[in-house]
Structure formats: C-alpha cells, structure tokens
Design a protein around this motif. Structure first.
Motif: not given
Length: 228
Positions: A149-178
C-alpha cells in the motif's frame, strides 16, 4: 565513502523546497550532474537525496532515463486506486480485528489534528494525510500489505500535493476522513470496500475503473473535489 548526513539532508531539503515551490515542475528530469554543479558538491549526496525524495513519492525513476519529478496520468491514478480499494479495504478489516482503546485514541488524535489544520504547504498536509492511512495499515499487522500500500500510495499523495491547490481545498481534503475512521471503529454501516471507494470518490474520478468494482452497486457517486 558515504557523504556526511548533514550534506545529504541539506541537498534533500533544497530539492524538496524547489519541487514544492514549483521551480521543478511535475515531469521535469532532475539531472544529477547539473544539480551537483549548481550546489558545488559531488554527485554522491545528490544521488542519495534523490533516492530519499523517491521514497517520499516526490520523485519517480524511469529506467535508463533517470529521476523525474512525480507526474501521473489520469489512467495511472485510476489504476493505482483500483488496486488500493481492494488492499486498503483488507487493511481496514484487519485493523478492526486488532483495534484497542489505545489505538483508537491514536487514530482519533491524528484525525483531530488533520481537522484542525489551518495553514502550511500542500506537502505538509499530504504528510498528515498519509500518516493517518499508514497508521491504519500498520495496525493491520501485515508488513507485506503495509509495504504494498505504501509503495502504491506514496506517489499518489505526492502527485496530489504538487497540484498547488489553495489552502481551503487542502483543508477540505483533510476534513474528509471522519467517515473512514467511523468504519474502522465499527461506528458505520458501510462495508470497508464502500468506505474506501466513497473516500476516494471525494478526490478522484472513477477510482474503481480498472477494478472488479467498476459498474457494481458499490460504484455510487461521491462528492468530487471540483463539485465542492
């Protein structure tokens, strides 16, 4: 001779900052010799820093071509997620079986930290995100499952992070784990497969496209990022 750790750390931090800031765009080749000349150092610490960046998903190695800043196509993302749905659902089932009050408190604390995030880089937010998922995989108790899972997902998380979205979108992503945590703790009627698929549909189009779940009753529509 291995270079001093301090030099490798310095090179790693510099390259990481330049990738995160956008100086090196996704898909850019990172020329080991050129970087060494620019920093006026040998190639060895650069090579070790690039290996570390690869371990964190920020760099990908293409055979006979070298190291490149992580870039994934839409099909790459769908293929990775199609495997991730199955494996992460299994990790959740094992995590449920191994759950204790102490582990539940740890996961809840991580989630609270994510939901309280206010500012920082997308990479910092991605680090919090993947730490939450890695904790679930770790509790599952199967190191082979964790490493896959780690080898599959690490590049996926990094790719998403390099899209340079705004702070509100980043907060929105983090708030969808409950809802995912609720399933892990047995507080939801969703199956692990439904929970993972629903979670991924928040961010991605057709994450199940290349899996056996494509077209099944589990393939319900989630609220995608662009619709939020």
């Amino acid at each position: 001779m291995r270079p001093p750790t301090t030099i490798v750390n310095y090179v790693y931090d510099q390259l990481r900052e330049e990738i995160v800031s956008g100086r090196y765009q996704p898909g850019t080749r990172l020329n080991e010799s050129m970087i060494a000349r620019e920093m006026n150092i040998s190639r060895i610490p650069v090579r070790e820093a690039l290996v570390r960046l690869r371990e964190h998903g920020l760099v990908m190695k293409h055979d006979r071509r070298g190291m490149f800043v992580t870039e994934l196509t839409q099909e790459d993302i769908q293929r990775i997620n199609s495997v991730r749905i199955i494996l992460e659902a299994e990790a959740i089932k094992l995590c449920q079986a191994n759950m204790t009050k102490k582990l539940a408190a740890k996961l809840t604390s991580l989630l609270d930290k994510m939901e309280q995030w206010e500012s920082g880089t997308e990479i910092d937010a991605a680090d919090m995100d993947i730490e939450f998922h890695r904790t679930i995989w770790s509790i599952a108790g199967n190191p082979y499952l964790y490493n896959t899972l780690d080898s599959l997902s690490t590049s996926l998380f990094a790719h998403a992070a390099l899209q340079h979205v705004n702070v509100e979108t980043t907060k929105w992503r983090l708030n969808h784990h409950r809802s995912l945590l609720d399933v892990v703790l047995g507080k939801s009627e969703l199956s692990p497969e439904e929970a993972v698929l629903h979670h991924l549909k928040v961010y991605y189009d057709e994450p199940e496209k290349f899996s056996s779940l494509s077209g099944s009753d589990l393939s319900f529509e989630g609220t995608k990022l662009e619709e939020a």
